[in-house]
Scaffold this motif. Structure first.
Motif, PDB file in Angstrom:
ATOM      1  N   LEU A  42       0.599  -1.118   0.093  1.00 53.21           N
ATOM      2  CA  LEU A  42       0.132   0.136  -0.460  1.00 53.21           C
ATOM      3  C   LEU A  42       0.911   0.740  -0.010  1.00 53.21           C
ATOM      4  O   LEU A  42       0.838   2.554  -0.743  1.00 53.21           O
ATOM      5  CB  LEU A  42      -0.624   0.103   1.269  1.00 53.21           C
ATOM      6  CG  LEU A  42      -2.086  -0.896   1.186  1.00 53.21           C
ATOM      7  CD1 LEU A  42      -3.163  -1.029   2.008  1.00 53.21           C
ATOM      8  CD2 LEU A  42      -2.823  -0.846  -0.161  1.00 53.21           C
ATOM      9  N   SER A  43       2.075   0.972   0.780  1.00 52.32           N
ATOM     10  CA  SER A  43       3.062   2.620   0.689  1.00 52.32           C
ATOM     11  C   SER A  43       3.166   2.638  -0.780  1.00 52.32           C
ATOM     12  O   SER A  43       4.119   3.856  -0.821  1.00 52.32           O
ATOM     13  CB  SER A  43       3.793   1.915   2.035  1.00 52.32           C
ATOM     14  OG  SER A  43       4.800   1.091   1.763  1.00 52.32           O
ATOM     15  N   ILE A  46       0.668   4.942  -2.783  1.00 52.19           N
ATOM     16  CA  ILE A  46       0.544   5.552  -2.453  1.00 52.19           C
ATOM     17  C   ILE A  46       1.719   6.268  -2.813  1.00 52.19           C
ATOM     18  O   ILE A  46       2.115   7.720  -3.210  1.00 52.19           O
ATOM     19  CB  ILE A  46       0.645   5.707  -0.449  1.00 52.19           C
ATOM     20  CG1 ILE A  46      -0.520   5.286   0.001  1.00 52.19           C
ATOM     21  CG2 ILE A  46       0.606   7.930   0.277  1.00 52.19           C
ATOM     22  CD1 ILE A  46      -0.692   4.984   1.184  1.00 52.19           C
ATOM     23  N   LEU A  49       1.904   7.042  -6.261  1.00 54.79           N
ATOM     24  CA  LEU A  49       0.721   8.703  -6.681  1.00 54.79           C
ATOM     25  C   LEU A  49       0.929   9.731  -6.403  1.00 54.79           C
ATOM     26  O   LEU A  49       0.424  10.394  -6.622  1.00 54.79           O
ATOM     27  CB  LEU A  49      -1.228   8.094  -5.803  1.00 54.79           C
ATOM     28  CG  LEU A  49      -1.342   6.402  -6.329  1.00 54.79           C
ATOM     29  CD1 LEU A  49      -2.896   6.779  -5.975  1.00 54.79           C
ATOM     30  CD2 LEU A  49      -1.600   6.693  -7.527  1.00 54.79           C
ATOM     31  N   ARG A  50       1.430   9.807  -5.386  1.00 55.20           N
ATOM     32  CA  ARG A  50       2.236  10.824  -4.871  1.00 55.20           C
ATOM     33  C   ARG A  50       3.957  11.027  -4.962  1.00 55.20           C
ATOM     34  O   ARG A  50       4.964  11.052  -3.233  1.00 55.20           O
ATOM     35  CB  ARG A  50       1.562  11.204  -2.781  1.00 55.20           C
ATOM     36  CG  ARG A  50       0.023  11.682  -3.280  1.00 55.20           C
ATOM     37  CD  ARG A  50      -0.615  13.279  -3.771  1.00 55.20           C
ATOM     38  NE  ARG A  50      -0.104  13.671  -3.156  1.00 55.20           N
ATOM     39  CZ  ARG A  50      -0.086  14.532  -1.498  1.00 55.20           C
ATOM     40  NH1 ARG A  50      -1.287  14.386  -1.778  1.00 55.20           N
ATOM     41  NH2 ARG A  50       0.489  16.179  -1.954  1.00 55.20           N
TER      42      ARG A  50
END
Length: 58
Positions: A42-43, A46, A49-50
């Protein structure tokens, strides 16, 4: 970061998360270790995306 790299990274991260869930479901990966791998997957999503978060951390 180019769009192609983001798409590839998102696909790889999604496959990793789905694979982790499948391993836990088949009881080939213990739940205590699956949490760590799930957080890593998940990191990755993230941070892809960022991307500015990675730049700020470095």
């Amino acid at each position: 970061m180019s769009l192609q790299i983001k798409i590839f990274g998102l696909l790889a991260s999604a496959i990793l998360v789905i694979y982790i869930i499948d391993l836990v479901r088949k009881k080939k990966l213990r739940e205590e270790y699956s949490f760590i791998w799930f957080v890593i997957g998940l990191s990755m999503i993230i941070f892809l995306l960022r991307f500015d978060l990675i730049v700020a951390l470095t």
